[in-house]
Design a protein around this motif. Structure first.
Motif, PDB file in Angstrom:
ATOM      1  N   PRO A 116      23.298  42.504 -81.317  1.00  0.00           N
ATOM      2  CA  PRO A 116      22.891  41.933 -80.032  1.00  0.00           C
ATOM      3  C   PRO A 116      23.999  41.076 -79.433  1.00  0.00           C
ATOM      4  O   PRO A 116      24.956  40.710 -80.101  1.00  0.00           O
ATOM      5  CB  PRO A 116      21.681  41.081 -80.409  1.00  0.00           C
ATOM      6  CG  PRO A 116      21.974  40.630 -81.804  1.00  0.00           C
ATOM      7  CD  PRO A 116      22.679  41.785 -82.457  1.00  0.00           C
ATOM      8  N   GLN A 119      24.700  37.716 -76.498  1.00  0.00           N
ATOM      9  CA  GLN A 119      24.141  36.661 -75.660  1.00  0.00           C
ATOM     10  C   GLN A 119      25.270  35.864 -75.032  1.00  0.00           C
ATOM     11  O   GLN A 119      26.437  35.976 -75.425  1.00  0.00           O
ATOM     12  CB  GLN A 119      23.231  35.749 -76.472  1.00  0.00           C
ATOM     13  CG  GLN A 119      23.906  35.028 -77.620  1.00  0.00           C
ATOM     14  CD  GLN A 119      22.931  34.239 -78.484  1.00  0.00           C
ATOM     15  OE1 GLN A 119      21.739  34.181 -78.202  1.00  0.00           O
ATOM     16  NE2 GLN A 119      23.427  33.638 -79.557  1.00  0.00           N
ATOM     17  N   TYR A 177      18.983  40.705 -74.704  1.00  0.00           N
ATOM     18  CA  TYR A 177      18.068  41.407 -73.798  1.00  0.00           C
ATOM     19  C   TYR A 177      16.939  42.072 -74.563  1.00  0.00           C
ATOM     20  O   TYR A 177      17.166  42.760 -75.561  1.00  0.00           O
ATOM     21  CB  TYR A 177      18.847  42.457 -73.006  1.00  0.00           C
ATOM     22  CG  TYR A 177      18.046  43.126 -71.910  1.00  0.00           C
ATOM     23  CD1 TYR A 177      17.802  42.464 -70.714  1.00  0.00           C
ATOM     24  CD2 TYR A 177      17.551  44.415 -72.073  1.00  0.00           C
ATOM     25  CE1 TYR A 177      17.079  43.070 -69.704  1.00  0.00           C
ATOM     26  CE2 TYR A 177      16.830  45.031 -71.068  1.00  0.00           C
ATOM     27  CZ  TYR A 177      16.590  44.343 -69.878  1.00  0.00           C
ATOM     28  OH  TYR A 177      15.873  44.945 -68.885  1.00  0.00           O
ATOM     29  N   GLN A 178      15.742  41.852 -74.071  1.00  0.00           N
ATOM     30  CA  GLN A 178      14.552  42.509 -74.605  1.00  0.00           C
ATOM     31  C   GLN A 178      13.968  43.386 -73.508  1.00  0.00           C
ATOM     32  O   GLN A 178      13.505  42.871 -72.483  1.00  0.00           O
ATOM     33  CB  GLN A 178      13.526  41.475 -75.067  1.00  0.00           C
ATOM     34  CG  GLN A 178      14.013  40.556 -76.175  1.00  0.00           C
ATOM     35  CD  GLN A 178      14.282  41.305 -77.462  1.00  0.00           C
ATOM     36  OE1 GLN A 178      13.625  42.299 -77.775  1.00  0.00           O
ATOM     37  NE2 GLN A 178      15.270  40.834 -78.232  1.00  0.00           N
ATOM     38  N   TYR A 237      21.731  46.434 -76.925  1.00  0.00           N
ATOM     39  CA  TYR A 237      22.090  45.730 -75.706  1.00  0.00           C
ATOM     40  C   TYR A 237      23.158  44.674 -75.988  1.00  0.00           C
ATOM     41  O   TYR A 237      23.164  44.041 -77.040  1.00  0.00           O
ATOM     42  CB  TYR A 237      20.859  45.060 -75.106  1.00  0.00           C
ATOM     43  CG  TYR A 237      19.753  46.029 -74.781  1.00  0.00           C
ATOM     44  CD1 TYR A 237      19.757  46.753 -73.600  1.00  0.00           C
ATOM     45  CD2 TYR A 237      18.704  46.237 -75.685  1.00  0.00           C
ATOM     46  CE1 TYR A 237      18.751  47.652 -73.303  1.00  0.00           C
ATOM     47  CE2 TYR A 237      17.688  47.136 -75.400  1.00  0.00           C
ATOM     48  CZ  TYR A 237      17.715  47.844 -74.209  1.00  0.00           C
ATOM     49  OH  TYR A 237      16.719  48.740 -73.926  1.00  0.00           O
ATOM     50  N   TYR A 291      24.239  42.370 -68.277  1.00  0.00           N
ATOM     51  CA  TYR A 291      23.608  43.056 -69.398  1.00  0.00           C
ATOM     52  C   TYR A 291      23.975  44.539 -69.364  1.00  0.00           C
ATOM     53  O   TYR A 291      23.863  45.192 -68.321  1.00  0.00           O
ATOM     54  CB  TYR A 291      22.085  42.946 -69.328  1.00  0.00           C
ATOM     55  CG  TYR A 291      21.519  41.620 -69.781  1.00  0.00           C
ATOM     56  CD1 TYR A 291      21.645  41.209 -71.102  1.00  0.00           C
ATOM     57  CD2 TYR A 291      20.848  40.792 -68.895  1.00  0.00           C
ATOM     58  CE1 TYR A 291      21.120  39.993 -71.528  1.00  0.00           C
ATOM     59  CE2 TYR A 291      20.311  39.575 -69.309  1.00  0.00           C
ATOM     60  CZ  TYR A 291      20.450  39.185 -70.623  1.00  0.00           C
ATOM     61  OH  TYR A 291      19.919  37.993 -71.048  1.00  0.00           O
ATOM     62  N   SER A 325      13.699  43.544 -67.304  1.00  0.00           N
ATOM     63  CA  SER A 325      12.934  42.438 -67.867  1.00  0.00           C
ATOM     64  C   SER A 325      12.895  41.181 -67.007  1.00  0.00           C
ATOM     65  O   SER A 325      12.153  40.253 -67.325  1.00  0.00           O
ATOM     66  CB  SER A 325      13.512  42.064 -69.248  1.00  0.00           C
ATOM     67  OG  SER A 325      13.374  43.137 -70.148  1.00  0.00           O
TER      68      SER A 325
END
Length: 629
Positions: A110, A112, A134-135, A149, A171, A221
């Motif tokens: 992941p 961030q 990201y979800q 992501y 993203y 999202s």
């Protein structure tokens, strides 16, 4: 000249231009054919970290984030060790630094984005996440060919016309943020109380995924910015979208199939500045440059400038507070070894000279990761319009080995030499403030600071070291001379476990005079190729040192401690023609990694990298330097 001869000459020139591709031979420097040129004679020696360059005087470099895998509470709270792509702004009397973070590797999920702040550029808050991993919404799948992501962005901040600060990120999908499947750019507002507003998408990627999906508000999202209830926030976003120079920085990840970008053949990682005639100079990776006469509405064709040697590290350019111009970059055409970090300067934003060192340190990379290049990577400054800190300094930010974050304060006017005697007592300086004319290298676990002197009135320079793999360093440039006398006072807070190396160097970084307070309580000096133990030292006591070096003929130096001559006619460790710098360092000299050190060979973390060692502390005061030819 006859008509026939003139016609023949014209046709021959046209033949050269079109057939042989040598149009640049006839191009005027400053024109779209060659927007900028480095005219200096200095180049980098790749065998040493400093490149054998002179220092830009007074640069203060401080680590803002130190990666820590097993004790994340000592770092950013997450324990991720790929940290990179720093951006910087100054707003609300505060520095804001943003950076990307992944657990281990570049472009592997992941990912961030975190942000840290500072009031003075020296003490930085613990980072906080501003854009989390990201979800996706329920039922939305990762596109075919992707593994998750990630985040990737070339710009991070925008100060709107009404004074609001927008924080931005992008993203996308691993492993290629530039290919199909990037999701889009997100934005949120930073408030003056230190909090942040909700996250919105400000622009969706216009490239469809490998599965033919186009992103929009129904399958992402976060809501679209136009749904924000704050009309002022929406207006700030609209102002950003209308700013063609700011948004051209987005081109890497987006590439705008909808015609959003005015320059569709742009290169990677834009920075830009306005030169004196108002034209915008656009700079990209790999030496590409273009001009815009109309604030980014149109651009000339990007051209590769051969005098700016670089690879995939970013290039940063700006107009400095003294009215001159500066470009900072890694002057090496190998991607994996991005050091040193240099600056070149000029008067008109076209011609640049005097390649000088901004950051010449390359500490060991503590954590292996894919594509974690050695050295200070991806330099950026403060984009025009995103604030101007007090003083007349250029502020730069970068990652070190793509795992730690740094800033460097570069005083202007940028200079490299001193005339006349140096006499520094530190007494008139602010505690924990800047140290004029000294080059400071200060990791978080090896800080350098102006403090109250121990054992006597006044102030001195304190070098503390708790880092098992790095050191504190302070350098004073003085007038170059073949004969020099350097005086300084040194105080050790311990006799075991600490180390202070004192060098006199020439303009190229050669170290003809070498002296140290070693970890066994001895003062040791180098006499040619031999080390000599001169005497023991005790803690909590000031020692007055006098070094008299003569670089003429075979070269020699004398050393006095507390007025007593303890070394006379000692041979220089290296032959030099002159000397111009005093260096004090809480660790041994290093030249590893070098350009033969494997960069992509997996290795375990360096032992004990996450644990501070017992602190050693040294103080330096009463520095006097004078030179003669």
């Amino acid at each position: 000249m006859s008509v026939i001869m003139r016609l023949t000459s014209t046709l021959f020139r046209a033949f050269l231009l079109s057939t042989l591709g040598v149009g640049s031979c006839f191009a005027q420097t400053g024109s779209p054919a060659e927007p900028v040129r480095y005219v200096g004679g200095e180049s980098v020696d790749p065998s040493v970290h400093e490149g054998r360059l002179r220092y830009a005087m007074g640069v203060e470099s401080r680590q803002t984030v130190r990666a820590n895998r097993t004790k994340p509470e000592l770092s950013d709270g997450h324990g991720w060790t790929y940290n990179h792509a720093s951006n910087l702004c100054y707003w609300n009397d505060t520095f804001y630094q943003q950076y990307l973070s992944n657990p281990v590797d570049e472009h592997i999920a992941p990912g961030q984005t975190l942000l840290t702040t500072s009031k003075d550029g020296r003490t930085w808050a613990q980072p906080q996440v501003v854009f989390p991993p990201y979800q996706p919404p329920a039922g939305v799948k990762i596109p075919t060919g992707s593994t998750g992501y990630m985040m990737h962005q070339r710009m991070g901040f925008y100060v709107a016309p009404d004074g609001r600060l927008l924080v931005l990120a992008f993203y996308g999908h691993t492993e290629d943020p530039f290919a199909e499947g990037g999701i889009g750019r997100v934005v949120r507002e930073a408030y003056r109380d230190g909090t942040f507003g909700p996250i919105y998408f400000i622009r969706y990627n216009t490239l469809p995924t490998t599965d033919g999906v186009l992103w929009n508000e129904t399958n992402t999202s976060f809501p679209f910015y136009k749904k924000a209830p704050d009309a002022g926030f929406v207006q700030a976003c609209e102002a950003l979208l209308a700013n063609k120079l700011m948004t051209q920085q987005w081109w890497d990840e987006d590439q705008g199939l909808d015609g959003f970008f005015n320059l569709t053949n742009a290169k990677s990682a834009l920075s830009y500045y306005h030169r004196k005639d108002g034209q915008v100079v656009a700079l990209w990776k790999r030496s590409f440059v273009a001009l815009s006469p109309d604030e980014g509405a149109t651009y000339s064709e990007p051209v590769k400038v051969p005098t700016l040697v670089m690879a995939g590290g970013k290039m940063w350019g700006q107009r400095t507070d003294d009215g001159r111009f500066a470009i900072s970059y890694n002057p090496i055409d190998i991607d994996e070894y991005r050091y040193p970090l240099v600056v070149v300067t000029g008067d008109d934003g076209i011609l640049y000279d005097n390649m000088l060192l901004v950051q010449g340190e390359v500490p060991p990379r503590r954590f292996y990761g894919r594509w974690k290049d050695f050295g200070p990577c991806y330099v950026r400054g403060i984009v025009e319009g995103n604030g101007n800190p007090p003083g007349h300094d250029m502020w730069l930010t970068y990652s070190m080995n793509k795992e730690d974050m740094w800033v460097s304060r570069v005083p202007t006017p940028i200079r490299y030499e001193v005339k006349g005697k140096v006499s520094d007592s530190f007494d008139k300086l602010d505690l924990n403030g800047p140290v004029p004319d000294w080059n400071i290298y200060a990791p978080q676990w090896a800080p350098v600071a102006v403090v109250s002197s121990p054992g006597k009135p006044g102030k001195s320079l304190e070098l503390t070291d708790r880092d098992p793999y790095d050191y504190a360093r302070a350098i004073r440039v003085f007038e170059e001379g073949s004969r020099v006398e350097v005086k300084l006072s040194v105080y050790a807070a311990q006799t075991t476990g600490g180390l202070l190396e004192i060098d006199l160097t020439d303009r190229y970084g050669n170290r003809p005079v070498r002296l140290r307070f070693d970890a066994q309580g001895q003062i040791v000096a180098t006499d040619g190729s031999t080390e000599k133990v001169l005497q023991a030292y005790t803690s909590n006591r000031w020692y007055a040192l006098t070094l008299r070096a003569n670089a003429s003929l075979r070269g020699s130096y004398d050393l006095l401690i507390d007025g007593k001559e303890v070394l006379k006619g000692a041979a220089l460790a290296e032959a030099v023609k002159s000397v111009e710098r005093l260096s004090v360092r809480t660790g041994t000299y290093r030249d590893l990694p070098n350009r033969r050190t494997p960069n992509e060979t997996p290795e375990p973390p360096l032992p004990g990298a996450d644990e501070p060692v017992a602190a050693s502390v040294f103080y330096v005061d009463d520095v006097q330097c004078k030179a003669s030819k």
